[in-house]
Design a protein around this motif. Structure first.
Motif, short mmCIF file in Angstrom:
data_model
loop_
_atom_site.label_atom_id
_atom_site.label_comp_id
_atom_site.label_asym_id
_atom_site.label_seq_id
_atom_site.Cartn_x
_atom_site.Cartn_y
_atom_site.Cartn_z
N PRO A 88 -11.79 -12.82 4.96
CA PRO A 88 -10.61 -13.68 5.18
C PRO A 88 -9.47 -13.45 4.20
CG PRO A 88 -12.62 -14.93 5.50
CD PRO A 88 -13.04 -13.59 4.97
N ASP A 89 -9.77 -13.34 2.90
CA ASP A 89 -8.69 -13.17 1.93
C ASP A 89 -8.05 -11.79 2.03
OD1 ASP A 89 -11.06 -12.05 1.05
OD2 ASP A 89 -10.94 -12.83 -0.99
N VAL A 90 -8.87 -10.77 2.30
CA VAL A 90 -8.34 -9.41 2.44
C VAL A 90 -7.48 -9.31 3.71
CG1 VAL A 90 -8.91 -6.97 2.69
CG2 VAL A 90 -10.28 -8.42 1.18
N ALA A 91 -8.01 -9.84 4.81
CA ALA A 91 -7.29 -9.78 6.08
C ALA A 91 -5.94 -10.49 5.98
CB ALA A 91 -8.14 -10.39 7.19
N ASP A 92 -5.91 -11.64 5.32
CA ASP A 92 -4.65 -12.37 5.17
C ASP A 92 -3.66 -11.60 4.30
OD1 ASP A 92 -5.52 -14.43 6.76
OD2 ASP A 92 -6.01 -15.79 5.11
N ALA A 93 -4.14 -11.08 3.17
CA ALA A 93 -3.24 -10.39 2.24
C ALA A 93 -2.70 -9.09 2.82
CB ALA A 93 -3.96 -10.12 0.92
N LEU A 94 -3.56 -8.35 3.55
CA LEU A 94 -3.15 -7.06 4.10
C LEU A 94 -2.58 -7.17 5.51
CD1 LEU A 94 -6.01 -4.68 2.89
CD2 LEU A 94 -3.65 -4.73 2.10
N GLY A 95 -2.51 -8.39 6.04
CA GLY A 95 -1.94 -8.58 7.37
C GLY A 95 -2.77 -7.92 8.47
N VAL A 151 0.96 -3.42 0.40
CA VAL A 151 -0.31 -2.86 0.88
C VAL A 151 -1.06 -2.20 -0.27
CG1 VAL A 151 -1.33 -1.06 2.33
CG2 VAL A 151 0.44 -2.55 3.27
N ASN A 152 -0.36 -1.41 -1.05
CA ASN A 152 -0.99 -0.72 -2.18
C ASN A 152 -1.58 -1.72 -3.17
OD1 ASN A 152 -1.33 1.97 -3.68
ND2 ASN A 152 -0.27 0.73 -5.21
N HIS A 153 -0.78 -2.74 -3.52
CA HIS A 153 -1.23 -3.70 -4.52
C HIS A 153 -2.45 -4.48 -4.05
CE1 HIS A 153 -1.23 -6.66 -7.68
NE2 HIS A 153 -1.10 -7.63 -6.78
N TYR A 154 -2.37 -5.05 -2.85
CA TYR A 154 -3.46 -5.90 -2.38
C TYR A 154 -4.71 -5.10 -2.07
CZ TYR A 154 -0.14 -9.71 -2.17
OH TYR A 154 0.78 -10.66 -2.51
N PHE A 155 -4.56 -3.89 -1.54
CA PHE A 155 -5.75 -3.07 -1.27
C PHE A 155 -6.48 -2.78 -2.57
CE2 PHE A 155 -8.23 0.74 -0.79
CZ PHE A 155 -8.77 0.65 0.49
N LEU A 156 -5.77 -2.31 -3.58
CA LEU A 156 -6.42 -1.97 -4.85
C LEU A 156 -7.03 -3.21 -5.50
CD1 LEU A 156 -3.85 0.54 -6.36
CD2 LEU A 156 -6.03 1.05 -5.28
N HIS A 157 -6.31 -4.32 -5.45
CA HIS A 157 -6.83 -5.56 -6.04
C HIS A 157 -8.17 -5.94 -5.42
CE1 HIS A 157 -7.05 -9.67 -7.54
NE2 HIS A 157 -7.22 -10.07 -6.29
N PHE A 158 -8.23 -6.00 -4.09
CA PHE A 158 -9.44 -6.47 -3.43
C PHE A 158 -10.52 -5.39 -3.39
CE2 PHE A 158 -6.45 -9.62 -1.59
CZ PHE A 158 -7.12 -10.77 -2.02
N LYS A 240 -3.02 -16.65 -2.17
CA LYS A 240 -4.47 -16.50 -2.08
C LYS A 240 -4.98 -15.46 -3.07
CE LYS A 240 -5.19 -17.98 2.72
NZ LYS A 240 -5.65 -17.59 4.07
N ALA A 241 -4.25 -14.36 -3.20
CA ALA A 241 -4.67 -13.33 -4.15
C ALA A 241 -4.62 -13.87 -5.58
CB ALA A 241 -3.77 -12.11 -4.01
N PHE A 242 -3.58 -14.66 -5.89
CA PHE A 242 -3.47 -15.27 -7.22
C PHE A 242 -4.62 -16.24 -7.45
CE2 PHE A 242 -2.03 -18.55 -10.15
CZ PHE A 242 -1.53 -17.80 -11.20
N GLN A 243 -4.91 -17.07 -6.45
CA GLN A 243 -6.02 -18.02 -6.58
C GLN A 243 -7.35 -17.31 -6.75
OE1 GLN A 243 -5.19 -20.04 -2.89
NE2 GLN A 243 -4.36 -21.85 -3.91
N GLN A 244 -7.53 -16.19 -6.04
CA GLN A 244 -8.77 -15.43 -6.16
C GLN A 244 -8.93 -14.90 -7.57
OE1 GLN A 244 -10.94 -14.70 -3.33
NE2 GLN A 244 -12.33 -14.15 -4.97
N ALA A 245 -7.82 -14.51 -8.19
CA ALA A 245 -7.86 -13.95 -9.54
C ALA A 245 -7.92 -15.03 -10.61
CB ALA A 245 -6.64 -13.05 -9.77
N HIS A 246 -7.64 -16.29 -10.26
CA HIS A 246 -7.63 -17.40 -11.22
C HIS A 246 -8.47 -18.56 -10.66
CE1 HIS A 246 -4.01 -15.05 -12.20
NE2 HIS A 246 -4.20 -15.46 -13.44
N PRO A 247 -9.78 -18.53 -10.88
CA PRO A 247 -10.65 -19.58 -10.32
C PRO A 247 -10.27 -20.99 -10.72
CG PRO A 247 -11.94 -17.74 -11.19
CD PRO A 247 -10.52 -17.52 -11.63
N GLU A 248 -9.55 -21.13 -11.84
CA GLU A 248 -9.15 -22.46 -12.28
C GLU A 248 -8.18 -23.13 -11.31
OE1 GLU A 248 -6.70 -19.53 -14.87
OE2 GLU A 248 -8.60 -19.60 -13.76
#
Length: 266
Positions: A88-95, A151-158, A240-248
Protein backbone atom coordinates in the motif's frame (compact mmCIF):
# COMPACT_ATOMS: atom_id res chain seq x y z
CA UNK A 1 -11.71 2.52 -0.82
CA UNK A 2 -8.74 3.19 -3.08
CA UNK A 3 -7.35 5.65 -5.59
CA UNK A 4 -9.16 6.24 -8.89
CA UNK A 5 -7.91 4.12 -11.79
CA UNK A 6 -7.07 6.19 -14.87
CA UNK A 7 -6.84 3.66 -17.69
CA UNK A 8 -6.41 4.98 -21.20
CA UNK A 9 -6.58 8.79 -21.15
CA UNK A 10 -5.18 9.64 -24.57
CA UNK A 11 -2.04 8.72 -26.47
CA UNK A 12 1.24 10.41 -25.59
CA UNK A 13 3.69 11.68 -28.18
CA UNK A 14 6.52 9.61 -26.78
CA UNK A 15 8.08 8.00 -23.73
CA UNK A 16 7.44 9.69 -20.37
CA UNK A 17 10.42 10.17 -18.04
CA UNK A 18 8.91 8.90 -14.79
CA UNK A 19 7.72 5.69 -16.41
CA UNK A 20 11.12 5.08 -18.02
CA UNK A 21 12.88 5.78 -14.71
CA UNK A 22 10.79 3.10 -12.96
CA UNK A 23 11.63 0.58 -15.70
CA UNK A 24 15.31 1.38 -15.32
CA UNK A 25 15.21 1.04 -11.52
CA UNK A 26 13.43 -2.33 -11.59
CA UNK A 27 15.93 -3.75 -14.08
CA UNK A 28 18.88 -2.32 -12.17
CA UNK A 29 17.83 -3.47 -8.72
CA UNK A 30 16.90 -6.97 -9.81
CA UNK A 31 20.22 -7.40 -11.57
CA UNK A 32 18.35 -7.55 -14.90
CA UNK A 33 16.36 -10.55 -13.68
CA UNK A 34 13.49 -8.53 -15.13
CA UNK A 35 13.95 -6.52 -18.32
CA UNK A 36 11.93 -4.04 -20.36
CA UNK A 37 9.59 -5.99 -22.62
CA UNK A 38 7.88 -2.88 -23.99
CA UNK A 39 6.70 0.53 -22.78
CA UNK A 40 5.31 3.38 -24.91
CA UNK A 41 3.69 2.39 -28.16
CA UNK A 42 0.41 3.47 -29.75
CA UNK A 43 -1.58 0.30 -30.46
CA UNK A 44 -4.71 -1.60 -29.52
CA UNK A 45 -4.99 -4.00 -26.60
CA UNK A 46 -4.00 -7.58 -27.32
CA UNK A 47 -6.92 -9.24 -29.09
CA UNK A 48 -9.15 -6.16 -28.82
CA UNK A 49 -9.94 -3.02 -30.80
CA UNK A 50 -9.82 -0.63 -27.81
CA UNK A 51 -6.64 1.44 -27.29
CA UNK A 52 -3.88 0.11 -25.06
CA UNK A 53 -2.69 2.04 -22.01
CA UNK A 54 0.81 1.57 -23.49
CA UNK A 55 -0.06 4.45 -25.81
CA UNK A 56 -0.36 6.85 -22.86
CA UNK A 57 3.29 6.35 -21.91
CA UNK A 58 2.19 5.23 -18.44
CA UNK A 59 2.40 1.45 -18.95
CA UNK A 60 5.18 -1.05 -19.44
CA UNK A 61 5.86 -4.79 -19.43
CA UNK A 62 8.77 -6.42 -17.58
CA UNK A 63 9.77 -9.97 -18.56
CA UNK A 64 11.64 -12.59 -16.57
CA UNK A 65 12.23 -14.64 -19.76
CA UNK A 66 15.76 -16.05 -19.89
CA UNK A 67 17.82 -14.34 -22.59
CA UNK A 68 21.54 -14.23 -23.32
CA UNK A 69 22.40 -11.27 -21.08
CA UNK A 70 19.19 -10.67 -19.15
CA UNK A 71 16.22 -12.39 -17.59
CA UNK A 72 16.51 -14.92 -14.77
CA UNK A 73 13.95 -17.36 -16.12
CA UNK A 74 12.43 -17.48 -12.62
CA UNK A 75 8.86 -16.41 -11.89
CA UNK A 76 9.89 -15.85 -8.25
CA UNK A 77 11.82 -12.72 -9.30
CA UNK A 78 8.74 -11.27 -10.98
CA UNK A 79 6.61 -12.22 -7.98
CA UNK A 80 8.99 -10.38 -5.66
CA UNK A 81 8.71 -7.20 -7.72
CA UNK A 82 4.92 -7.44 -7.95
CA UNK A 83 4.58 -7.85 -4.18
CA UNK A 84 6.89 -4.87 -3.65
CA UNK A 85 5.07 -2.57 -6.08
CA UNK A 86 1.65 -3.38 -4.64
CA UNK A 87 2.46 -2.79 -0.97
CA UNK A 88 0.00 0.00 0.00
CA UNK A 89 2.65 2.59 0.90
CA UNK A 90 4.81 1.79 -2.13
CA UNK A 91 1.85 1.79 -4.52
CA UNK A 92 0.64 5.15 -3.21
CA UNK A 93 4.07 6.79 -3.32
CA UNK A 94 4.97 5.47 -6.79
CA UNK A 95 1.49 6.02 -8.21
CA UNK A 96 1.05 2.34 -9.13
CA UNK A 97 -2.42 2.03 -10.67
CA UNK A 98 -2.37 -1.53 -12.02
CA UNK A 99 -0.19 -4.65 -12.12
CA UNK A 100 -1.21 -7.64 -14.22
CA UNK A 101 0.44 -11.04 -13.74
CA UNK A 102 0.42 -12.94 -17.04
CA UNK A 103 1.78 -16.18 -15.60
CA UNK A 104 -0.63 -18.95 -14.60
CA UNK A 105 0.80 -19.60 -11.12
CA UNK A 106 -2.41 -18.52 -9.38
CA UNK A 107 -4.86 -19.71 -12.01
CA UNK A 108 -5.34 -20.32 -15.74
CA UNK A 109 -6.40 -16.71 -16.41
CA UNK A 110 -3.74 -14.85 -14.43
CA UNK A 111 -4.40 -12.18 -11.83
CA UNK A 112 -4.47 -8.41 -11.52
CA UNK A 113 -4.02 -5.60 -8.99
CA UNK A 114 -5.81 -2.27 -9.42
CA UNK A 115 -5.57 0.81 -7.25
CA UNK A 116 -9.32 1.40 -7.07
CA UNK A 117 -9.81 -1.84 -5.13
CA UNK A 118 -6.33 -1.84 -3.55
CA UNK A 119 -6.02 -5.62 -3.82
CA UNK A 120 -5.21 -8.53 -6.10
CA UNK A 121 -7.90 -10.47 -7.94
CA UNK A 122 -7.35 -13.95 -9.38
CA UNK A 123 -9.44 -14.10 -12.54
CA UNK A 124 -11.87 -16.97 -13.02
CA UNK A 125 -12.32 -16.19 -16.71
CA UNK A 126 -10.33 -14.53 -19.47
CA UNK A 127 -9.50 -10.92 -18.53
CA UNK A 128 -6.65 -10.27 -20.97
CA UNK A 129 -4.86 -12.10 -23.77
CA UNK A 130 -1.43 -13.69 -23.41
CA UNK A 131 -1.80 -16.01 -20.40
CA UNK A 132 0.42 -17.85 -19.72
CA UNK A 133 3.03 -15.21 -20.46
CA UNK A 134 6.43 -14.66 -18.86
CA UNK A 135 5.96 -10.98 -18.13
CA UNK A 136 4.12 -8.54 -15.88
CA UNK A 137 2.28 -5.38 -16.93
CA UNK A 138 2.48 -2.20 -14.81
CA UNK A 139 0.59 1.10 -15.06
CA UNK A 140 1.43 4.31 -13.19
CA UNK A 141 -0.44 7.54 -12.51
CA UNK A 142 -0.18 10.57 -14.82
CA UNK A 143 1.63 12.62 -12.16
CA UNK A 144 4.36 10.05 -11.49
CA UNK A 145 4.76 9.23 -15.19
CA UNK A 146 6.18 12.74 -15.61
CA UNK A 147 8.20 12.96 -12.37
CA UNK A 148 11.39 10.85 -12.58
CA UNK A 149 12.85 12.58 -9.51
CA UNK A 150 9.98 11.46 -7.28
CA UNK A 151 10.06 7.95 -8.79
CA UNK A 152 13.78 7.66 -8.12
CA UNK A 153 13.48 8.90 -4.54
CA UNK A 154 10.52 6.79 -3.48
CA UNK A 155 11.72 3.62 -5.22
CA UNK A 156 15.12 3.78 -3.51
CA UNK A 157 13.57 4.67 -0.15
CA UNK A 158 11.15 1.74 -0.12
CA UNK A 159 13.47 -0.76 -1.86
CA UNK A 160 16.06 -0.17 0.84
CA UNK A 161 13.37 -0.43 3.51
CA UNK A 162 11.76 -3.66 2.32
CA UNK A 163 14.35 -5.41 0.17
CA UNK A 164 17.34 -5.31 2.50
CA UNK A 165 19.18 -2.27 1.18
CA UNK A 166 20.24 -3.85 -2.09
CA UNK A 167 21.15 -0.39 -3.37
CA UNK A 168 22.43 2.74 -1.59
CA UNK A 169 19.81 5.34 -0.83
CA UNK A 170 20.21 8.50 -2.83
CA UNK A 171 19.50 11.92 -1.36
CA UNK A 172 16.13 13.25 -2.38
CA UNK A 173 16.56 15.34 -5.55
CA UNK A 174 14.79 18.61 -6.02
CA UNK A 175 11.68 18.43 -8.20
CA UNK A 176 12.22 19.17 -11.88
CA UNK A 177 12.48 22.96 -12.33
CA UNK A 178 9.35 24.67 -13.54
CA UNK A 179 9.58 26.93 -16.58
CA UNK A 180 8.29 29.93 -14.61
CA UNK A 181 10.94 32.66 -14.23
CA UNK A 182 10.57 32.96 -10.47
CA UNK A 183 9.59 30.59 -7.65
CA UNK A 184 6.62 31.23 -5.42
CA UNK A 185 7.59 33.80 -2.76
CA UNK A 186 8.66 32.01 0.41
CA UNK A 187 7.38 34.82 2.59
CA UNK A 188 3.78 33.87 1.93
CA UNK A 189 4.40 30.46 3.49
CA UNK A 190 6.55 31.63 6.35
CA UNK A 191 4.00 34.06 7.77
CA UNK A 192 1.69 31.14 8.61
CA UNK A 193 1.96 30.03 12.23
CA UNK A 194 3.72 26.72 12.76
CA UNK A 195 1.70 25.96 15.89
CA UNK A 196 -0.88 23.17 15.66
CA UNK A 197 -4.25 24.52 14.51
CA UNK A 198 -6.31 21.58 15.76
CA UNK A 199 -7.41 20.64 12.24
CA UNK A 200 -5.94 17.64 10.40
CA UNK A 201 -5.00 17.89 6.72
CA UNK A 202 -5.52 15.15 4.15
CA UNK A 203 -5.96 14.63 0.41
CA UNK A 204 -8.33 17.33 -0.82
CA UNK A 205 -7.24 19.94 1.75
CA UNK A 206 -6.13 23.35 0.49
CA UNK A 207 -4.58 26.51 1.85
CA UNK A 208 -1.48 28.10 3.32
CA UNK A 209 -1.05 25.44 6.00
CA UNK A 210 -0.85 22.82 3.25
CA UNK A 211 1.94 24.93 1.73
CA UNK A 212 3.76 24.76 5.07
CA UNK A 213 3.50 20.97 5.00
CA UNK A 214 4.67 20.78 1.37
CA UNK A 215 7.66 23.05 2.01
CA UNK A 216 8.62 21.03 5.10
CA UNK A 217 8.37 17.75 3.15
CA UNK A 218 10.59 19.08 0.36
CA UNK A 219 13.10 20.43 2.90
CA UNK A 220 13.13 17.06 4.72
CA UNK A 221 13.95 15.13 1.55
CA UNK A 222 10.47 13.85 0.74
CA UNK A 223 9.69 15.70 -2.51
CA UNK A 224 6.09 16.55 -3.28
CA UNK A 225 6.57 19.14 -6.00
CA UNK A 226 5.72 22.84 -5.83
CA UNK A 227 4.25 24.14 -2.56
CA UNK A 228 0.96 25.15 -4.15
CA UNK A 229 -1.36 24.59 -1.20
CA UNK A 230 -3.19 21.67 -2.87
CA UNK A 231 -3.05 18.37 -0.95
CA UNK A 232 -3.10 15.91 -3.85
CA UNK A 233 -1.93 12.30 -4.24
CA UNK A 234 1.75 13.24 -4.59
CA UNK A 235 1.65 15.20 -1.31
CA UNK A 236 -0.23 12.33 0.33
CA UNK A 237 2.42 9.87 -0.87
CA UNK A 238 5.21 12.09 0.48
CA UNK A 239 3.44 12.31 3.87
CA UNK A 240 3.14 8.51 4.01
CA UNK A 241 6.81 8.12 3.18
CA UNK A 242 7.70 10.63 5.93
CA UNK A 243 5.47 8.80 8.42
CA UNK A 244 7.04 5.47 7.45
CA UNK A 245 10.48 6.92 8.16
CA UNK A 246 9.35 8.52 11.47
CA UNK A 247 7.35 6.03 13.59
CA UNK A 248 6.76 8.74 16.19
CA UNK A 249 4.21 10.21 13.76
CA UNK A 250 1.83 7.34 14.50
CA UNK A 251 -0.17 5.55 11.78
CA UNK A 252 1.10 5.64 8.18
CA UNK A 253 -2.16 7.07 6.83
CA UNK A 254 -1.12 10.08 4.72
CA UNK A 255 -2.96 12.45 7.09
CA UNK A 256 -1.17 15.33 8.80
CA UNK A 257 -2.55 15.22 12.32
CA UNK A 258 -1.12 16.64 15.53
CA UNK A 259 1.76 14.14 15.85
CA UNK A 260 2.84 14.26 12.20
CA UNK A 261 2.67 18.08 12.28
CA UNK A 262 4.85 18.17 15.41
CA UNK A 263 7.53 15.91 13.89
CA UNK A 264 7.47 17.48 10.42
CA UNK A 265 6.94 21.18 11.17
CA UNK A 266 7.93 21.39 14.84
Amino acid sequence: MGRPYTGWDGDAKGRRPGTEKLIQLIAQHTGKALWNNGSWGVRSKRGKSSPSVHGTGRAFDMSWRKMENRGSGRYDDAHRVMEFLTRPDVADALGIEAVFDYWNHYGPHGRGYKCDRGAWQVYDKKAFSGVPGDWIHVEVSPALADDPNAVNHYFLHFWNLYEGGAAPAAPAPAPAPAPAPAPEPAAKVEVVSTSWSGRSMRKGSRGDRVKVVQKALNDAGFPCGKADGKYGPVTEGAVKAFQQAHPECGPVDGIVGKMTWAVLVG
